[in-house]
Design a protein around this motif. Structure first.
Motif, mmCIF file in Angstrom:
data_model
loop_
_atom_site.group_PDB
_atom_site.id
_atom_site.type_symbol
_atom_site.label_atom_id
_atom_site.label_comp_id
_atom_site.label_asym_id
_atom_site.label_seq_id
_atom_site.Cartn_x
_atom_site.Cartn_y
_atom_site.Cartn_z
ATOM 1 N N ALA A 416 0.835 -1.193 0.000
ATOM 2 C CA ALA A 416 0.000 0.000 0.000
ATOM 3 C C ALA A 416 0.871 1.244 0.000
ATOM 4 N N THR A 417 0.589 2.147 -0.927
ATOM 5 C CA THR A 417 1.200 3.468 -0.931
ATOM 6 C C THR A 417 0.259 4.418 -0.208
ATOM 7 N N GLU A 418 0.780 5.081 0.814
ATOM 8 C CA GLU A 418 -0.053 5.953 1.642
ATOM 9 C C GLU A 418 0.127 7.409 1.220
ATOM 10 N N LEU A 419 -0.975 8.145 1.204
ATOM 11 C CA LEU A 419 -0.954 9.578 0.946
ATOM 12 C C LEU A 419 -1.399 10.318 2.196
ATOM 13 N N SER A 420 -0.870 11.512 2.367
ATOM 14 C CA SER A 420 -1.306 12.366 3.469
ATOM 15 C C SER A 420 -1.744 13.702 2.881
ATOM 16 N N LEU A 421 -3.008 14.048 3.106
ATOM 17 C CA LEU A 421 -3.575 15.276 2.570
ATOM 18 C C LEU A 421 -3.963 16.184 3.723
ATOM 19 N N PRO A 422 -3.461 17.418 3.741
ATOM 20 C CA PRO A 422 -3.787 18.319 4.853
ATOM 21 C C PRO A 422 -5.244 18.753 4.793
ATOM 22 N N PRO A 423 -5.757 19.317 5.877
ATOM 23 C CA PRO A 423 -7.142 19.777 5.876
ATOM 24 C C PRO A 423 -7.392 20.793 4.764
ATOM 25 N N SER A 424 -8.533 20.671 4.125
ATOM 26 C CA SER A 424 -8.929 21.617 3.083
ATOM 27 C C SER A 424 -10.446 21.653 3.003
ATOM 28 N N PRO A 425 -11.057 22.822 3.139
ATOM 29 C CA PRO A 425 -12.518 22.901 3.005
ATOM 30 C C PRO A 425 -13.000 22.569 1.598
ATOM 31 N N ARG A 426 -12.087 22.669 0.615
ATOM 32 C CA ARG A 426 -12.446 22.361 -0.774
ATOM 33 C C ARG A 426 -12.274 20.886 -1.096
ATOM 34 N N GLY A 427 -11.604 20.165 -0.214
ATOM 35 C CA GLY A 427 -11.365 18.751 -0.466
ATOM 36 C C GLY A 427 -10.226 18.538 -1.454
ATOM 37 N N TRP A 428 -9.948 17.275 -1.739
ATOM 38 C CA TRP A 428 -8.879 16.909 -2.657
ATOM 39 C C TRP A 428 -9.391 15.888 -3.663
ATOM 40 N N ARG A 429 -8.914 16.007 -4.889
ATOM 41 C CA ARG A 429 -9.223 15.013 -5.914
ATOM 42 C C ARG A 429 -7.964 14.206 -6.185
ATOM 43 N N VAL A 430 -8.049 12.901 -6.010
ATOM 44 C CA VAL A 430 -6.915 12.004 -6.215
ATOM 45 C C VAL A 430 -7.216 11.110 -7.410
ATOM 46 N N SER A 431 -6.305 11.087 -8.376
ATOM 47 C CA SER A 431 -6.487 10.216 -9.540
ATOM 48 C C SER A 431 -5.224 9.409 -9.766
ATOM 49 N N VAL A 432 -5.385 8.241 -10.381
ATOM 50 C CA VAL A 432 -4.269 7.325 -10.623
ATOM 51 C C VAL A 432 -4.223 6.982 -12.099
ATOM 52 N N THR A 433 -3.035 7.132 -12.697
ATOM 53 C CA THR A 433 -2.793 6.679 -14.059
ATOM 54 C C THR A 433 -1.968 5.404 -13.975
ATOM 55 N N GLY A 434 -2.459 4.346 -14.588
ATOM 56 C CA GLY A 434 -1.818 3.048 -14.457
ATOM 57 C C GLY A 434 -2.739 2.113 -13.692
ATOM 58 N N PRO A 435 -2.331 0.851 -13.571
ATOM 59 C CA PRO A 435 -3.182 -0.147 -12.907
ATOM 60 C C PRO A 435 -3.151 0.023 -11.387
ATOM 61 N N GLY A 436 -3.886 1.005 -10.908
ATOM 62 C CA GLY A 436 -3.934 1.251 -9.478
ATOM 63 C C GLY A 436 -5.316 1.689 -9.043
ATOM 64 N N LEU A 437 -5.569 1.609 -7.749
ATOM 65 C CA LEU A 437 -6.878 1.928 -7.194
ATOM 66 C C LEU A 437 -6.692 2.752 -5.925
ATOM 67 N N VAL A 438 -7.459 3.860 -5.805
ATOM 68 C CA VAL A 438 -7.431 4.692 -4.614
ATOM 69 C C VAL A 438 -8.464 4.170 -3.632
ATOM 70 N N LEU A 439 -8.068 3.989 -2.386
ATOM 71 C CA LEU A 439 -8.954 3.463 -1.361
ATOM 72 C C LEU A 439 -8.933 4.354 -0.134
#
Length: 472
Positions: A416-439
């Motif tokens: 598992a590759t972990e991401l850390s996203l700071p607080p944001s009232p607008r939120g974050w959009r995460v996309s993956v190019t390649g054979p991967g899945l965001v969970l």
């Protein structure tokens, strides 16, 4: 610090002295030093990035030691997206009387580590000293381990760093490095810490001594003295302490620091540390900025520091984690640019950093009494990948577009590759190019979010994070 160091540097050349230990391997000119610095990894082989802050209590000691540190520190660190704390501990609290270690202090340290583990924050235990220790009105090495040979010491409350250049303080460092009984005492202190905390899940490393200094010789300029001290005193000390720690703890990372003079863009004189899990841990301070000056982009300080600080770990193939950084006057006109350029630079060659310092108030504090970032400190809270299950090809954050891009080749075994996203009232959009899945994790969060990416083993993956919108 600025008055003393800058004046000495102005008087003496920056030409470094020859190291007592020749470099074993030269870095090819075609290979940038930053790329030659290996990453920090975990026990699963994932590439780690540590981002966080120092956590300290210098005011309280004895029965009240560490009382100023609370669970809130770690809850708020994690809530802002950070995963790392450099915890200051003091030898004078641990061993106030020679040979008698404080069980109360060890329990206090363990309580702090438990809070960190609860909030998923890695902790570096730092054996901290300022101006050697309590014999000179500061914290660190016990008075019973302080030997001055009767040399003078004059306090300077207006410039405490200048006290490092007092004859008594410099002689005390020499005795610490050279006296066999003090060598044994320092090693025994570290064995107590290592045996107690080797299995604690929060502990990622031991910082063997904070900002070590030493004794200048007559006619010696500061850069030359620093390199001699690093080669002749610090290198053997670190090897002694590494052997002592390894007798109790075989796996926890050891962090070694040069003298603070590295902040002037002076390459270190440290030699090889004979340990397979060692991290180079310099500090990132500019003397003019510490004295209250604004950041001067035209001075080229960040570029000079990066060139100097990467030479040693590139030769010895050691990861880099910067243990302290951040100016006192962070609201000056150019400080926004400083934070942006500093974070970019640190990301090029280091496996992470700890800003100075996570506290609630003014001065160096990262946040105010209500937990809100102080001016420009919010620029340290950006998206990043705390753990990458594979080999990182490239990684960059664009402050203008508030976007982050990570390219990596997934490891041969699933992870598992972990991401850390700071607080944001607008939120974050995460996309993956390649054979991967965001969970996992919400798209918008007032307390940050921690999605993970799972990719097909061996595949090439690009993860893109943009502010605004839910996960893609």
């Amino acid at each position: 610090m600025a008055v003393v160091v800058a004046s000495v540097l102005a008087a003496g050349a920056l030409a470094p002295a020859a190291s007592a230990h020749p470099a074993p391997v030269a870095v090819p000119e075609s290979e940038p030093r930053a790329r030659a610095v290996p990453p920090l990894t975990d026990d699963r082989g994932r590439t780690l990035t540590l981002r966080g802050w120092n956590v300290e209590d210098k005011a309280n000691r004895g029965e009240d030691a560490l009382a100023a540190i609370t669970e809130r520190h770690f809850r708020d660190l994690r809530g802002h997206g950070f995963n790392f704390a450099r915890l200051l501990v003091f030898w004078d609290d641990l061993e106030p009387t020679r040979g008698q270690y404080s069980a109360r202090y060890l329990r206090r340290v363990e309580r702090v580590l438990d809070w960190a583990h609860k909030h998923r924050v890695h902790v570096l235990i730092d054996a901290h000293q300022d101006v050697f220790g309590p014999a000179f009105g500061h914290r660190g090495i016990p008075a019973w381990a302080t030997r001055t040979d009767g040399l003078p010491f004059t306090p300077n409350p207006d410039d405490w760093f200048s006290e490092y250049f007092e004859p008594a303080v410099q002689r005390a460092f020499t005795h610490l490095y050279e006296d066999p009984d003090l060598q044994r005492a320092q090693a025994a202190m570290w064995q107590v810490l290592a045996e107690r905390f080797r299995d604690h899940p929060a502990v990622i490393g031991y910082d063997l001594i904070n900002e070590p200094m030493g004794e200048l010789r007559a006619g010696e300029d500061l850069p030359t003295a620093a390199r001699r001290i690093e080669a002749q005193h610090l290198t053997p000390m670190y090897n002694r302490l590494a052997r002592a720690v390894r007798a109790k703890d075989r796996d926890t990372w050891l962090f070694v620091e040069p003298t603070p003079i590295v902040g002037e863009g002076v390459p270190t004189g440290l030699g090889r540390i004979e340990d397979r899990r060692t991290v180079y841990a310099p500090h990132f301070y500019n003397t003019a900025m510490e004295a209250g000056a604004d950041y001067d982009p035209s001075a080229g300080w960040i570029e000079a520091y990066e060139a100097a600080v990467t030479a040693y770990p590139a030769r010895h193939r050691m990861p880099v984690v910067v243990g302290e950084w951040g100016p006192l006057n962070n609201a000056l006109p150019n400080m926004g640019r400083f934070y942006r350029e500093a974070v970019d630079s640190l990301s090029r060659y280091s496996s992470g950093w700890a800003g100075y310092v996570w506290c609630y108030g003014g001065g160096y504090c990262a946040v105010d009494e209500r937990g809100r970032f102080r001016t420009n400190k919010e620029r340290t809270a950006t998206p990043y990948a705390p753990a990458v299950a594979g080999t990182v090809r490239s990684e960059a954050y664009d402050a203008d577009t508030r976007s982050y891009r990570l390219a990596y080749r997934a490891a041969a075994r699933p992870g598992a590759t972990e991401l850390s996203l700071p607080p944001s009232p607008r939120g974050w959009r995460v996309s993956v190019t390649g054979p991967g899945l965001v969970l996992g994790g919400p798209g918008a969060s007032s307390r940050g979010s921690r999605p993970v990416v799972r990719a097909w083993p061996g595949s090439e993956v690009v993860v893109t994070v943009r502010e605004g919108g839910p996960y893609g």
